[in-house]
Design a protein around this motif. Structure first.
Motif, short mmCIF file in Angstrom:
data_model
loop_
_atom_site.label_atom_id
_atom_site.label_comp_id
_atom_site.label_asym_id
_atom_site.label_seq_id
_atom_site.Cartn_x
_atom_site.Cartn_y
_atom_site.Cartn_z
N VAL A 238 102.97 81.52 53.60
CA VAL A 238 101.69 81.31 54.26
C VAL A 238 101.49 82.35 55.35
N ASN A 239 102.55 82.67 56.09
CA ASN A 239 102.46 83.68 57.14
C ASN A 239 102.04 85.03 56.56
N SER A 257 98.61 82.88 69.51
CA SER A 257 99.58 82.71 68.44
C SER A 257 98.90 82.39 67.12
N ILE A 258 99.21 83.19 66.10
CA ILE A 258 98.72 82.91 64.76
C ILE A 258 99.75 82.10 63.99
N VAL A 259 101.01 82.48 64.10
CA VAL A 259 102.07 81.84 63.34
C VAL A 259 102.14 80.34 63.62
N GLU A 260 102.03 79.96 64.90
CA GLU A 260 102.20 78.55 65.26
C GLU A 260 100.95 77.71 65.02
N ASN A 261 99.79 78.33 65.01
CA ASN A 261 98.55 77.57 65.04
C ASN A 261 97.84 77.38 63.70
N LYS A 262 97.98 78.31 62.79
CA LYS A 262 97.15 78.27 61.58
C LYS A 262 97.44 77.07 60.68
N THR A 304 84.25 79.90 65.65
CA THR A 304 84.61 81.25 66.06
C THR A 304 85.90 81.24 66.86
N PRO A 305 86.86 82.09 66.52
CA PRO A 305 88.06 82.17 67.36
C PRO A 305 87.72 82.75 68.72
N SER A 323 91.57 77.15 65.21
CA SER A 323 90.43 77.32 64.31
C SER A 323 90.66 78.56 63.44
N PHE A 324 91.00 78.32 62.18
CA PHE A 324 91.31 79.40 61.27
C PHE A 324 90.41 79.38 60.04
#
Length: 504
Positions: A238-239, A257-262, A304-305, A323-324
């Motif tokens: 997924v990452n 953080s993208i890794v922890e939040n998506k 919107t991010p 929010s992804f």
């Protein structure tokens, strides 16, 4: 001479009876097929055009919604009626562009609400003998001192004024038919689907047709699904795949953080998908699936991010870090009048009338659901007011629809995104964009809405430019001037009808 003709000559009344009986036998299949359809509308909240498996998302699993698409038509040019919650919801129920109804932003400012003067789809169907039910997020006014779902034609309703919170840990407070229910110890999507399923099963007269709106909170912020859903998306694959997802030309800040939040967003969409599957099983169990029109769509583009273009402290609670959502290849997200702000998923299942597994590229707007459902139900569309939408049954079958009034969308007042345009209008593959003056920072009330003018324009051809990066005013001056005049005339017409809440 045939036997029935002989009987008819000697016994005229009997002959007429036999003739009528024969006609009824011949007409029986047509009468059965003319049975009024049940209508279910699923409305997701902040779900992006590209957030579903059947719309090409490389990560999110949505098997139930994908199955719905395989049983009906998937719309690739489907739009919400507005670019944020309340305006879109008002359009769906009234068939009218939000500014005509008085939703210049979300419900609340200047006492704005869905006025009792408006005629809703629920009211029209109820008057025609339908049972009607609303479950979920209302967001069209306060339940005290303003019209609630019951006042707008829903026999039964179970709703929150605005959004839910974080599931059972911080449960939403529902109102059922005007009476407080208290905190419901279920996740929002599960609570409203249970209520809807119970209502369907317990209707006093199950032979009556029904109209049901299932209005989700998901995947609106705060995004906090059950752990079993977020864990599905907590892995290296997924990452890797996340780097392939587009975000409408809106770039994420490097310090978030993208890794922890998506994983939370992806999990929430799958949670929503599961609840829809539960609801469809309930419909099938009651034997209603073959005569039920099911619509699945969203109220606007994805949230919107938080970016460097926005105020540093405007979103200090970090509510949007999870929010992804994605608009796919389209430019813009929630609030934007670029395509990504209002182009949303649209799936319609209608056995016998819509081909299973089909795809339609025709434009469908949120204002179209009222006239379309009225057409199917044999109900007259209100003739005493402007209805911006049109019957899109031909579009569901892939055929072009003639629109008397162009589809359009406005940026919500009260948001100080001065770099964004104010209005969009579609004409075929052309997207005309306009800016209001004075500047958005000076706006915020009905007086501004009724006085501001369009003074700058841009033209894009979506058939070759999904990112709306190549402005065409100098390359196609005749089309530019034609559509500029058309947009000004449309906006002027909307302004004339737009209510002044200060004087309501």
């Amino acid at each position: 001479m045939k036997a029935h003709q002989t009987f008819g000559m000697h016994f005229p009344k009997l002959g007429r009876w036999l003739k009528s009986a024969a006609m009824l036998v011949c007409l029986a299949p047509a009468l059965l097929s003319a049975e009024k359809p049940n209508i279910i509308i699923f409305l997701a909240d902040d779900l992006g055009y590209g957030d579903l498996g059947c719309y090409g998302h490389p990560i999110i699993k949505t098997p139930n919604i994908d199955a719905l698409a395989s049983e009906g038509v998937r719309l690739t040019d489907c739009h919400s009626g507005g670019t944020v919650c309340s305006p879109s919801r008002s359009s769906l129920l009234t068939g009218r562009t939000p500014y005509r109804v008085g939703f210049y932003t979300i419900a609340g400012p200047e006492r704005s609400h869905l006025s009792s003067k408006e005629v809703t789809l629920a009211k029209l169907l109820k008057d025609d003998g339908y049972d009607t039910c609303f479950v979920g997020k209302w967001h069209l006014g306060k339940f005290k001192n303003q019209p609630d779902p019951g006042d707008h034609g829903f026999d039964h309703w179970f709703a929150t004024e605005v959004n839910a919170f974080d599931g059972p840990e911080s449960p939403a407070k529902f109102i059922r038919n005007g009476e407080p229910v208290g905190e419901v110890s279920q996740w929002y999507c599960d609570a409203i689907v249970k209520e809807a399923s119970d209502w369907m099963a317990k209707r006093p007269d199950p032979s009556k047709p029904f109209f049901l709106v299932v209005s989700y909170h998901e995947p609106h912020t705060p995004v906090h699904p059950p752990e079993k859903y977020s864990k599905m998306y907590d892995n290296d694959l997924v990452n890797k795949l996340e780097t392939e997802v587009a975000y409408g030309e809106v770039h994420r800040p490097l310090n978030k953080s993208i890794v922890e939040n998506k994983k939370y967003y992806y999990g929430t969409v799958t949670q929503l998908d599961d609840s829809l599957g539960t609801m469809m099983k309930a419909v099938e169990k009651l034997g209603k699936d073959e005569n039920t029109m099911v619509v699945f769509t969203s109220d606007n583009g994805p949230e919107t991010p938080v970016t460097v273009q926005e105020s540093a402290n405007q979103w200090e609670d970090n509510s949007r870090d999870r929010s992804f959502g994605t608009p796919g290849h389209w430019r813009g997200m929630k609030r934007y009048v670029y395509e990504g702000g209002h182009r949303v998923p649209g799936i319609v299942r209608l056995p016998g009338k819509v081909e299973a597994g089909s795809v339609s590229t025709q434009l469908v707007n949120g204002t179209d659901w009222l006239p379309t459902v009225c057409h199917l139900a044999g109900v007259e569309v209100p003739s005493d007011r402007t209805i911006d939408g049109t019957n899109i049954m031909p579009a569901l079958k892939g055929t072009a629809v003639e629109r008397e009034i162009p589809a359009c969308w406005m940026f919500p007042v009260g948001y100080d995104y001065r770099y964004l345009p104010s209005m969009a209008m579609r004409d075929g593959n052309y997207s005309m964009i306009g800016w209001f003056e004075p500047k958005r920072g000076e706006q915020g009330n009905s007086e501004w809405v009724k006085s501001t003018k369009l003074n700058r324009f841009a033209l894009y051809d979506l058939s070759v430019d999904r990112s709306q990066a190549n402005e065409l005013s100098k390359h196609r001056p005749e089309d530019f001037e034609r559509l500029k005049k058309k947009m000004i005339a449309l906006w002027t017409n909307i302004q004339e009808e737009a209510p002044d809440w200060k004087n309501q």
